[in-house]
Design an enzyme around this catalytic site. Structure first.
Site, PDB file in Angstrom:
ATOM      1  N   LYS A 102       5.243   7.002   3.301  1.00  0.00           N
ATOM      2  CA  LYS A 102       4.404   7.881   4.247  1.00  0.00           C
ATOM      3  C   LYS A 102       5.512   8.738   5.062  1.00  0.00           C
ATOM      4  O   LYS A 102       6.540   8.349   5.479  1.00  0.00           O
ATOM      5  CB  LYS A 102       3.805   6.980   5.437  1.00  0.00           C
ATOM      6  CG  LYS A 102       2.411   6.306   5.070  1.00  0.00           C
ATOM      7  CD  LYS A 102       1.857   5.229   6.140  1.00  0.00           C
ATOM      8  CE  LYS A 102       0.719   4.449   5.736  1.00  0.00           C
ATOM      9  NZ  LYS A 102      -0.573   5.381   5.580  1.00  0.00           N
TER      10      LYS A 102
ATOM     11  N   ARG B 234      -6.965  -1.974   0.024  1.00  0.00           N
ATOM     12  CA  ARG B 234      -7.875  -2.179  -1.102  1.00  0.00           C
ATOM     13  C   ARG B 234      -7.467  -3.167  -2.156  1.00  0.00           C
ATOM     14  O   ARG B 234      -8.223  -3.910  -2.855  1.00  0.00           O
ATOM     15  CB  ARG B 234      -8.625  -1.054  -1.511  1.00  0.00           C
ATOM     16  CG  ARG B 234      -7.805  -0.187  -2.336  1.00  0.00           C
ATOM     17  CD  ARG B 234      -8.554   1.211  -2.604  1.00  0.00           C
ATOM     18  NE  ARG B 234      -8.117   2.130  -1.518  1.00  0.00           N
ATOM     19  CZ  ARG B 234      -8.689   3.435  -1.091  1.00  0.00           C
ATOM     20  NH1 ARG B 234      -9.488   3.735  -2.003  1.00  0.00           N
ATOM     21  NH2 ARG B 234      -8.146   3.819   0.045  1.00  0.00           N
TER      22      ARG B 234
HETATM   23  N1  BES Z   1      -3.231   1.615   6.548  1.00  0.00           N
HETATM   24  C1  BES Z   1      -3.532   2.987   5.853  1.00  0.00           C
HETATM   25  C2  BES Z   1      -4.662   3.742   6.433  1.00  0.00           C
HETATM   26  C3  BES Z   1      -4.827   3.926   7.988  1.00  0.00           C
HETATM   27  C4  BES Z   1      -3.906   4.989   8.503  1.00  0.00           C
HETATM   28  C5  BES Z   1      -5.343   3.307   8.979  1.00  0.00           C
HETATM   29  C6  BES Z   1      -3.608   5.577   9.774  1.00  0.00           C
HETATM   30  C7  BES Z   1      -5.252   3.888  10.207  1.00  0.00           C
HETATM   31  C8  BES Z   1      -4.370   4.978  10.453  1.00  0.00           C
HETATM   32  C9  BES Z   1      -3.833   2.668   4.454  1.00  0.00           C
HETATM   33  O1  BES Z   1      -3.351   1.764   3.629  1.00  0.00           O
HETATM   34  C10 BES Z   1      -3.769   4.090   3.944  1.00  0.00           C
HETATM   35  O2  BES Z   1      -2.408   4.519   3.794  1.00  0.00           O
HETATM   36  N2  BES Z   1      -4.643   4.795   3.209  1.00  0.00           N
HETATM   37  C11 BES Z   1      -4.556   6.069   2.699  1.00  0.00           C
HETATM   38  C12 BES Z   1      -5.368   6.047   1.276  1.00  0.00           C
HETATM   39  C13 BES Z   1      -5.296   6.836   0.364  1.00  0.00           C
HETATM   40  C14 BES Z   1      -3.678   7.191  -0.158  1.00  0.00           C
HETATM   41  C15 BES Z   1      -6.227   6.966  -0.518  1.00  0.00           C
HETATM   42  C16 BES Z   1      -5.074   7.068   3.777  1.00  0.00           C
HETATM   43  O3  BES Z   1      -6.085   6.615   4.193  1.00  0.00           O
HETATM   44  O4  BES Z   1      -4.532   8.132   3.776  1.00  0.00           O
HETATM   45 MN    MN Z   2      -1.396   2.356   2.943  1.00  0.00          MN
END
Ligand code: BES
Ligand code: MN
Ligand code: ZN
Length: 461
Positions: free
Chosen positions: A241, A315
């Site tokens: 990230k 997931r």
């Molecule tokens: N933990 C994150 C989702 C998240 C990000 C929740 C910011 C609340 C605030 C999750 O693990 C994630 O990174 N999801 C990705 C999925 C994508 C790569 C398909 C997302 O939502 O960008």
């Molecule tokens: Mn994530």
């Protein structure tokens, strides 16, 4: 210590809740000096406005707080909770005979939740105004609900340096001891021998080993299984990230924190059900042994998954936990997870989006949510999008390209792992971005109080 009502019969100062259209009449009912004081202070009964009334000897004789008017009240909740932190130290009681029972209950709970502070790292705690439980509210129930919510907040607020998978496991063992629940833990490489490959894969790059926590409580009644995403920190993995997105990722165990708060409410209230809580607790880290984009993994249930983004890790760990949950009969499996950024784009930080195929359950939950001021919003398990989670070379894709309907495709992914029990899923945020009544900035539970209120109808208890 979690917030509580003032016990005993110490002298207390009355709080008058004044609706805006009745404010002038109420002001005029006072002796001239007090009426003038209220008017000169600019008190008009506007929502959340407050005014202290002095006695001739300089002590505080009463507090007036504005309750506004009905349409303005719809623009939020726990409107009067700011009092808990703004009033001078002392003991108070609510004097509002005309207030509806539900509004009194919201006032009382809002007060408790408004007293919450995350002061673990602060040298001194601030003095507090204390409230006697208003007549007619279920003080014991509200105190237990507040304790569950404060547990959730503490768990989310605690940084990963003090709330890794090991510490989170310790919290669950502690809850087990406190409420007589049985807790088992599948730790580290045992995840491989006991067939939880996805939990192991996501968590193996951390120096704190991944694990699955399993807590059982209650001997009789319908079976409720709660599953919470316990990603104690989410760097994104090799699909790292950017800094701005990683900053808050200590809260990526918000699903775990919220189901544990809900479990605490259920156990402390002694609800007649069989509760099970499953928490995959991991850290999504970067190291030489981290899983990679392009890897194809095989889940506990047997489906293969093509990893198209190591940041779609929630997931994965939930898939194995849900499959495990579904291996024994349950009347409801409910998962909560800070699963997608897409859910935030869809509904923002205040609403808890939830998924279910059961229209009647959705209605019961929405009704309960409105009653207890814990807003939820139903989202669709839209079957035509199933094809989006089916890649070319495996059964499932953990991160469909393009990102359309990201919260829905994540929910559809999870649903693939529950075949037998009724299933409900929440894609929550778990964070209050700016202070609001009863919710200081920081970790916050979402949906737990709504679910608790709906449980008697959802499970016929
Ligand atoms: N933990 C994150 C989702 C998240 C990000 C929740 C910011 C609340 C605030 C999750 O693990 C994630 O990174 N999801 C990705 C999925 C994508 C790569 C398909 C997302 O939502 O960008
Ligand atoms: Mn994530
Ligand atoms: Zn995550």
């Amino acid at each position: 210590m979690y917030p509580e009502f003032e016990q005993g019969d110490a002298a207390s100062c009355p709080i008058h809740v004044i609706e805006q259209d009745k404010a002038e009449e109420w002001i005029a009912s006072h002796p001239k000096a007090q009426a003038d004081w209220l008017r000169n202070s600019g008190f008009t009964g506007k929502l959340g406005e407050s005014c202290l009334l002095p006695d001739p000897d300089g002590s505080i004789s009463a507090v007036a707080v504005g309750f506004g008017q009905a349409p303005a009240r719809k623009r939020g909740r726990f409107h009067l909770a700011g009092l808990a932190s703004s009033l001078p130290e002392g003991v108070y009681h609510l004097e509002a005979d005309e207030m509806e029972a539900q509004a009194k209950s919201e006032f009382a709970l809002g007060w408790l939740l408004g007293q919450y502070r995350f002061d673990r790292y602060k040298a001194s705690a601030t003095p507090k105004a204390r409230l006697k439980a208003p007549a007619g509210v279920d003080a014991d129930r509200l105190t237990k609900i507040a304790a569950g919510e404060c547990l959730t907040r503490d768990l989310i607020n605690t940084p990963t340096s003090d709330m890794g998978p090991d510490t989170l496991a310790g919290v669950i063992h502690g809850l087990g001891k406190e409420f007589g629940a049985e807790v088992t833990e599948v730790l580290g490489d045992e995840l491989l021998s006991q067939n939880f490959p996805l939990i192991h894969t996501v968590g193996r790059a951390s120096t704190t080993p991944p694990r699955l926590l399993d807590m059982r409580w209650g001997k009789a009644g319908p079976a409720l299984t709660l599953v919470g995403k316990g990603v104690c920190f989410d760097t994104g993995g090799l699909n790292l990230k950017p800094g701005a997105s990683m900053g808050l990722m200590k809260k990526d165990m918000g699903g775990a924190a919220t189901v544990l708060g809900l479990a605490r409410m259920i156990m402390s209230l002694g609800l007649p059900l069989r509760l099970r809580v499953l928490i995959p607790a991991v850290e999504n880290s970067v190291a030489g042994n981290a899983f990679r984009p392009g890897d194809v993994l095989t889940s506990r249930k047997g489906q293969t998954i093509e990893i198209n983004n190591t940041d779609a890790e929630g997931r994965l760990v939930l898939a194995d936990a849900l499959a495990f949950a579904d291996e024994e009969p349950a009347d409801l499996i409910l998962s909560m997870a800070t699963l997608t950024g897409a859910a935030r784009v869809a509904v923002g930080p205040d609403l808890a989006p939830f998924y279910t195929d059961d229209d009647s359950a959705a209605g019961k939950l929405a009704e309960a949510a409105a009653k207890v001021a814990d807003p939820v919003w139903r989202m669709p398990f839209h079957d035509p999008y199933e094809q989006m989670i089916e890649p070319a070379i495996a059964d499932l894709d953990n991160a469909p390209a393009g990102g359309f309907a990201g919260s829905i495709t994540a929910a559809l992914f999870l649903r693939r792992f529950v075949d037998t029990a009724p299933y409900m899923h929440f894609d929550i945020y778990g964070w209050q971005p700016a202070a609001a009544p009863a919710r200081p900035k920081g970790g916050v539970g979402q949906g737990a109080r709504a679910v608790l209120e709906a449980l008697p109808k959802l499970l016929s208890i």
